[in-house]
Design an enzyme around this catalytic site. Structure first.
Site, PDB file in Angstrom:
ATOM      1  CG  ASP A 242      -4.564  -6.936  -5.287  1.00  0.00           C
ATOM      2  OD1 ASP A 242      -3.377  -6.575  -5.437  1.00  0.00           O
ATOM      3  OD2 ASP A 242      -4.883  -8.083  -4.920  1.00  0.00           O
TER       4      ASP A 242
ATOM      5  CG  HIS B 104       2.458   0.599  -8.339  1.00  0.00           C
ATOM      6  ND1 HIS B 104       1.505  -0.086  -7.625  1.00  0.00           N
ATOM      7  CD2 HIS B 104       3.608  -0.129  -8.257  1.00  0.00           C
ATOM      8  CE1 HIS B 104       2.048  -1.192  -7.122  1.00  0.00           C
ATOM      9  NE2 HIS B 104       3.312  -1.235  -7.494  1.00  0.00           N
TER      10      HIS B 104
ATOM     11  CG  LEU C  76     -15.717  11.235  -3.428  1.00  0.00           C
ATOM     12  CD1 LEU C  76     -16.606  10.143  -2.861  1.00  0.00           C
ATOM     13  CD2 LEU C  76     -15.000  10.735  -4.682  1.00  0.00           C
TER      14      LEU C  76
END
Length: 241
Positions: free
Chosen positions: A21, A38, A132
């Site tokens: 966020d 963004h 990962l």
């Protein structure tokens, strides 16, 4: 396990999920377009994923675009689609030097054919990676995930492949988008907000939560280590004593 590159001796959770966020607000605060925020958020996600991989984290989910995000201004939505398109290519370039696998959850059917092709290509190129697993939630909503899972089970019941009485929690979990992955141990939300916003509703039943006031583009590996430290101080009883 200890990690020499970071100096941490913490026990690393198996799966950490991020509600990323504050990207747009980060851009606005710096007097930039929201899309610049963004873009900074995606750049930070790339850095954070590589740092988390070195830390020994096995799974990391990033809430990149929700089912509700379509209601944002058309200019911002179209800009985000172009950003996803661009960074699919960037993540493929990154895969030449890292060991990160990229996977996706969410209903990508609403995206155009070119973006769906790039998403499939990225997942395919990185599928053999053993470090990962970075799970990108695109056009994802927890309620939508649950509804689509229920539909799958209803279709199986209608075709006689199972009876309603045979449905178990494990079977339902296996019908969700996240069936291939463990539930998150820790959910981190940035930018000071304290809500789930329709993210991993079923999967977060026993997750721990950590809230940071930092906007996501400013959330660094030191902040992640702090969140893990807080996680390790908690007593997870899973409904027991």
């Amino acid at each position: 396990m200890p990690d020499k590159s970071t100096g941490t001796t913490e026990t690393i959770p198996t799966h950490i999920a991020f509600i990323m966020d504050g990207n747009g607000r980060w851009g606005t605060r710096k007097r930039l377009p929201r899309l610049a925020g963004h873009r900074a958020g995606v750049q930070n996600l790339r850095r954070l994923a590589e740092d988390a991989d070195k830390l020994g984290l096995r799974f990391m989910t990033a809430y990149a675009f929700s089912t509700e995000n379509w209601t944002r201004p058309e200019e911002e939505v179209s800009g985000l689609m172009e950003l996803f398109r661009e960074y699919c290519g960037q993540f493929i370039n990154d895969s030449r030097k890292n060991n990160i696998r990229i996977a996706f959850i969410g209903d990508t059917a609403r995206f155009d054919a070119d973006l769906r092709r790039r998403i499939d290509q990225l997942a395919d190129v990185t599928k053999a990676k053993t470090g990962l697993t970075l799970i990108l939630a695109l056009n994802y909503g927890g309620r939508d995930d649950i509804v689509r899972a229920a539909r799958r089970l209803c279709e199986d019941a209608a075709k006689g492949r199972l009876s309603p009485g045979e449905v178990t929690e494990a079977m339902f979990s296996g019908s969700l988008d996240t069936a291939r992955f463990p539930d998150p141990d820790l959910i981190i939300r940035t930018a000071g907000e304290m809500r789930l916003s329709n993210f991993l509703l079923w999967q977060s039943a026993y997750a721990e939560f950590y809230f940071s006031d930092k906007y996501f583009p400013d959330f660094r590996i030191a902040d992640l280590i702090e969140a893990i430290d807080r996680f390790n101080r908690r007593d997870r009883r899973f409904g027991g004593i």
